[in-house]
Design an enzyme around this catalytic site. Structure first.
Site, PDB file in Angstrom:
ATOM      1  N   LYS A 221       0.838  -1.204   0.000  1.00 35.20           N
ATOM      2  CA  LYS A 221       0.000   0.000   0.000  1.00 35.20           C
ATOM      3  C   LYS A 221       0.877   1.259   0.000  1.00 35.20           C
ATOM      4  O   LYS A 221       0.734   2.145  -0.841  1.00 35.20           O
ATOM      5  CB  LYS A 221      -0.925   0.006   1.223  1.00 35.20           C
ATOM      6  CG  LYS A 221      -1.958   1.097   1.176  1.00 35.20           C
ATOM      7  CD  LYS A 221      -2.359   1.590   2.522  1.00 35.20           C
ATOM      8  CE  LYS A 221      -1.532   2.799   2.914  1.00 35.20           C
ATOM      9  NZ  LYS A 221      -1.906   3.405   4.164  1.00 35.20           N
ATOM     10  N   ASP A 239      -6.229   0.908   0.778  1.00 40.09           N
ATOM     11  CA  ASP A 239      -6.275   1.217   2.214  1.00 40.09           C
ATOM     12  C   ASP A 239      -7.643   0.791   2.754  1.00 40.09           C
ATOM     13  O   ASP A 239      -8.432   0.156   2.046  1.00 40.09           O
ATOM     14  CB  ASP A 239      -5.979   2.705   2.463  1.00 40.09           C
ATOM     15  CG  ASP A 239      -7.134   3.603   2.056  1.00 40.09           C
ATOM     16  OD1 ASP A 239      -8.073   3.117   1.396  1.00 40.09           O
ATOM     17  OD2 ASP A 239      -7.105   4.798   2.407  1.00 40.09           O
TER      18      ASP A 239
END
Ligand code: SF4
Length: 356
Positions: A221, A239
């Site tokens: 991420k 996320d």
């Protein structure tokens, strides 16, 4: 004769009314019958060019006088109809399973709609170089971007390079990072990744995914945030907001970030991945909250299988929005300056929580 015919034509409707009279006339005498037939004939036998306008005009007048005009059923595009229902707080029709093509179309349409609502969607962390973005992204776990943006100027003023942060006194860094929460773990991470940059990459942030994820505390991420926003390489940022929203939209049933990334990536051209991530995350922060999504004012309600999971009353839903400086985030096409703060910089959201 022509004058006579016109007269008769104009009185043609009367012919129908006098049908009964004609019938009695028929019974009465052949001569009379012939005369009646002669009178009625022009209306029936005249050429269409002669009769049509008169008939049509009369028919219209008669219809207007006698029967109330039946309004033709208004054709409403299904999407608009659903939007209307959504706006009125009524549930949209139950969601039906859709083909792969329909899913791709709907997903892209959602992204287009969000691009209109959030035309200035951008990474909300302040940074001036890849190193600052990398550190800020690590710090953004479990806190707001706003909080990180308030903290990093002090950190980067004291430790502007990976070399300096790698050599920093952990206690001093902890003090600076205290407002971000989890400050001990975060101090360890940023010092650790700075050492990794110095030892393995000559103090430079690498521009490849496989290198970035080797750094301590850096997952896919964080790596995609850096690649997408500091190197311009397309990446999907999965996320907590992204995960929640794409499942609500039934883009995928996957629950693991890597699989979500692959499933969603397959619905969009690679070139759109970074902007898509911003649109989805902005919508999750401002409107489609985890607990109480503001469905009643959501611009993509007609495209959302989860419509109704949150507040559907528009007035109540409005109160759930997280406002940003300069205006109401649900407003379309608001002037660009509405998204900017006094210094002309993109305005940060208020109270937006970054997720990991
Ligand atoms: S706010 Fe409601 S309608 Fe909009 S995307 Fe979220 S769940 Fe769907």
């Amino acid at each position: 004769m022509a004058e006579k015919t016109a007269k008769k034509t104009a009185s043609a409707p009367k012919a129908a009314a006098s049908a009964k009279a004609a019938e009695s006339a028929e019974k009465a005498a052949p001569a009379k019958r012939a005369a009646s037939a002669k009178k009625a004939a022009p209306a029936r036998t005249a050429t269409p060019a002669e009769t049509a306008p008169a008939k049509t005009a009369t028919a219209r007048t008669t219809a207007a006088k006698t029967t109330p005009k039946k309004a033709a059923p208004k054709k409403v595009a299904p999407r608009k109809a659903a939007a209307g229902r959504a706006a009125a707080g009524k549930p949209v029709a139950a969601w039906k399973p859709e083909s792969r093509t329909a899913l791709v179309r709907r997903a892209r349409r959602i992204d287009r709609e969000l691009a209109e609502v959030y035309p200035y969607a951008h990474p909300e962390l302040d940074f001036e170089n890849p190193f600052q973005l990398l550190v800020a992204t690590v710090l953004s776990a479990q806190t707001t971007d706003l909080r990180v943006n308030q903290t990093t100027p002090t950190l980067f003023a004291k430790y502007p390079t990976p070399e300096e942060l790698a050599e920093a006194n952990p206690e001093e860094v902890e003090e600076i990072l205290r407002p971000c929460g989890f400050f001990r773990a975060k101090t360890k991470s940023v010092i650790g990744l700075s050492k990794g940059l110095v030892e393995s990459f000559g103090g430079e942030v690498p521009g490849r995914l496989e290198d970035l994820v080797k750094l301590p505390g850096v997952g896919r991420k964080t790596a995609f945030v850096v690649l997408g926003n500091a190197f311009g390489r397309p990446g999907i940022t999965v996320d907590t907001h992204f995960q929640r929203l794409v499942r609500r939209w039934r883009w995928t049933e996957e629950t693991e970030p890597d699989k979500i990334e692959a499933a969603v990536g397959a619905l969009f051209p690679k070139s759109e991945w970074t902007d898509l991530s911003h649109h989805v995350i902005w919508h999750g922060r401002r409107m489609c909250h985890a607990r109480k999504p503001a469905c009643g004012v959501c611009p993509i309600a007609p495209l959302c299988p989860a419509y109704g999971e949150g507040e559907t009353d528009p007035e109540k839903a409005k109160k759930l929005l997280k406002y940003e400086k300069g205006g109401f985030p649900g407003q379309r096409l608001k002037p660009p300056q509405a998204y900017l703060d006094a210094g002309g910089r993109p305005a940060p959201p208020l109270g937006a929580v970054s997720g990991t």
